[in-house]
Design a protein around this motif. Structure first.
Motif, PDB file in Angstrom:
ATOM      1  N   LEU B  83       1.855  -3.040   4.972  1.00 47.71           N
ATOM      2  CA  LEU B  83       0.872  -4.073   5.340  1.00 47.71           C
ATOM      3  C   LEU B  83      -0.250  -3.450   6.171  1.00 47.71           C
ATOM      4  CD1 LEU B  83       3.138  -7.120   6.302  1.00 47.71           C
ATOM      5  CD2 LEU B  83       2.069  -6.656   4.116  1.00 47.71           C
ATOM      6  N   CYS B  84      -0.889  -2.441   5.589  1.00 47.35           N
ATOM      7  CA  CYS B  84      -1.979  -1.720   6.277  1.00 47.35           C
ATOM      8  C   CYS B  84      -1.518  -1.160   7.614  1.00 47.35           C
ATOM      9  CB  CYS B  84      -3.188  -2.619   6.477  1.00 47.35           C
ATOM     10  SG  CYS B  84      -3.962  -3.100   4.954  1.00 47.35           S
ATOM     11  N   LEU B  85      -0.349  -0.557   7.622  1.00 48.44           N
ATOM     12  CA  LEU B  85       0.249   0.088   8.812  1.00 48.44           C
ATOM     13  C   LEU B  85       0.674  -0.899   9.903  1.00 48.44           C
ATOM     14  CD1 LEU B  85      -1.845   3.327   9.468  1.00 48.44           C
ATOM     15  CD2 LEU B  85       0.274   3.098   8.218  1.00 48.44           C
ATOM     16  N   ILE B  86       0.177  -2.124   9.836  1.00 51.84           N
ATOM     17  CA  ILE B  86       0.506  -3.075  10.899  1.00 51.84           C
ATOM     18  C   ILE B  86       1.988  -3.433  10.836  1.00 51.84           C
ATOM     19  CG2 ILE B  86      -0.002  -5.365  11.830  1.00 51.84           C
ATOM     20  CD1 ILE B  86      -2.784  -5.021  10.475  1.00 51.84           C
ATOM     21  N   GLY B  87       2.475  -3.673   9.616  1.00 51.07           N
ATOM     22  CA  GLY B  87       3.888  -4.011   9.441  1.00 51.07           C
ATOM     23  C   GLY B  87       4.787  -2.889   9.904  1.00 51.07           C
ATOM     24  N   VAL B  90       4.944  -3.021  13.610  1.00 44.54           N
ATOM     25  CA  VAL B  90       5.806  -4.136  14.010  1.00 44.54           C
ATOM     26  C   VAL B  90       7.274  -3.734  13.888  1.00 44.54           C
ATOM     27  CG1 VAL B  90       6.565  -6.447  13.362  1.00 44.54           C
ATOM     28  CG2 VAL B  90       4.155  -5.936  13.447  1.00 44.54           C
ATOM     29  N   ASN B  94      10.133  -3.460  16.643  1.00 42.50           N
ATOM     30  CA  ASN B  94      11.161  -4.492  16.507  1.00 42.50           C
ATOM     31  C   ASN B  94      12.426  -3.977  15.823  1.00 42.50           C
ATOM     32  OD1 ASN B  94      11.730  -7.206  16.977  1.00 42.50           O
ATOM     33  ND2 ASN B  94      11.395  -7.702  14.838  1.00 42.50           N
ATOM     34  N   LYS B  97      16.037  -5.279  17.033  1.00 40.89           N
ATOM     35  CA  LYS B  97      16.357  -6.677  16.754  1.00 40.89           C
ATOM     36  C   LYS B  97      16.622  -6.883  15.265  1.00 40.89           C
ATOM     37  CE  LYS B  97      14.878  -9.854  20.091  1.00 40.89           C
ATOM     38  NZ  LYS B  97      13.803 -10.607  20.708  1.00 40.89           N
ATOM     39  N   MET B  98      15.800  -6.205  14.459  1.00 42.64           N
ATOM     40  CA  MET B  98      15.953  -6.341  13.017  1.00 42.64           C
ATOM     41  C   MET B  98      17.326  -5.862  12.580  1.00 42.64           C
ATOM     42  SD  MET B  98      12.602  -5.269  10.942  1.00 42.64           S
ATOM     43  CE  MET B  98      13.213  -3.665  10.539  1.00 42.64           C
TER      44      MET B  98
END
Lengths: 154, 117
Positions: B83-87, B90, B94, B97-98
């Motif tokens: 997602l354009c490095l944003i994912g 994230v 995270n 937790k994931m």
């Protein structure tokens, strides 16, 4: 049913005058609590205000949920012109082509109900949106399941 | 007793252990042993997930999502470079937790299976 019986027994005790004030108070407290519990059970999470509150409270406890929700909100609120070029670091780094290029705009058009524009921006907008919604619902379902099992949701 | 059994799982996080202790306390000792054996085989290590998420910066993004049984998300990450490095970022923030969420799912499934045996 149990609530009904408890109320009747308290009533009988009051009638027969063999109950102290303190006992009455505690009984009433208990009954009130149970009534509130029943009300919660009935309205449950399907009551919109309650479910929205639950949703937002779980958003602040789960970074991923917060991220997807805010991303979709952002795409829904923004007018779909030039945010993509600000956001995508790959595009900023100079790459001109990427298989996902236009997906954000596509989902944004979808959320504005412009289906043709969405298809033109990126054909995979609908599956993309569905995948993200599935993930959001999965995260919420997991939290609900943990609460149902009386386990502390992290 | 249950704590001793849980000590057999290598690399167990404290939160995970707390969750499991609560979760398996109603099982019989034999069932607990089965549970630990099955769970140990199925669970994912948070560190592996972190490394897979880090690969998103230099190559293929989304391996962590495939590993955590989220095929749709995996494909989405794969096609868009995370997602354009944003994912990817994230997921790096995270990852713990994931992984714990995935492990909790595994624990619930495993407990159901152990009770059936």
């Amino acid at each position: 049913m149990r609530l009904h019986q408890a109320a009747i027994s308290v009533h009988i005790k009051i009638l027969e005058n063999r109950i102290s004030d303190l006992e009455i108070e505690s009984c009433l407290h208990l009954i009130m609590r149970q009534m509130r519990g029943n009300a919660n059970l009935i309205s449950g999470l399907w009551f919109p205000a309650r479910s929205i509150k639950f949703f937002f409270s779980s958003c602040f406890k789960n970074a991923e949920l917060l991220c997807w929700t805010s991303a979709l909100l952002f795409l829904a609120i923004s007018t779909t012109h030039d945010f993509h070029f600000i956001l995508c670091p790959l595009r900023l780094a100079g790459f001109t082509w990427c298989p996902g290029c236009g997906l954000g705009r596509s989902i944004s058009f979808l959320l504005h109900l412009q289906f043709n524009a969405s298809w033109n921006a990126h054909p995979l907008g609908i599956p993309g949106l569905l995948v993200i919604l599935k993930r959001i619902s999965d995260l919420i379902k997991h939290r609900l399941l943990l609460i149902k099992l009386n386990l502390n949701p992290l | 007793m249950s704590q001793n059994i849980l000590m057999n799982i290598p690399g167990l996080e404290p939160e995970e252990m707390l969750f499991l202790q609560n979760f398996i306390k109603d099982l019989s000792p034999e069932q607990q042993q089965n549970f630990v054996m099955l769970y140990n085989g199925k669970r994912k290590d948070p560190q592996t997930i972190l490394i897979m998420a880090l690969i998103g910066f230099i190559g293929v993004a989304g391996i962590q999502r495939f590993m955590l049984n989220q095929v749709g998300m995996g494909i989405l990450y794969f096609l868009t470079g995370g997602l354009c490095l944003i994912g990817t970022i994230v997921d790096i923030v995270n990852y713990k937790k994931m992984t714990i969420e995935f492990n909790q799912r595994v624990a619930i499934e495993t407990a159901a299976m152990v009770k059936m045996i």
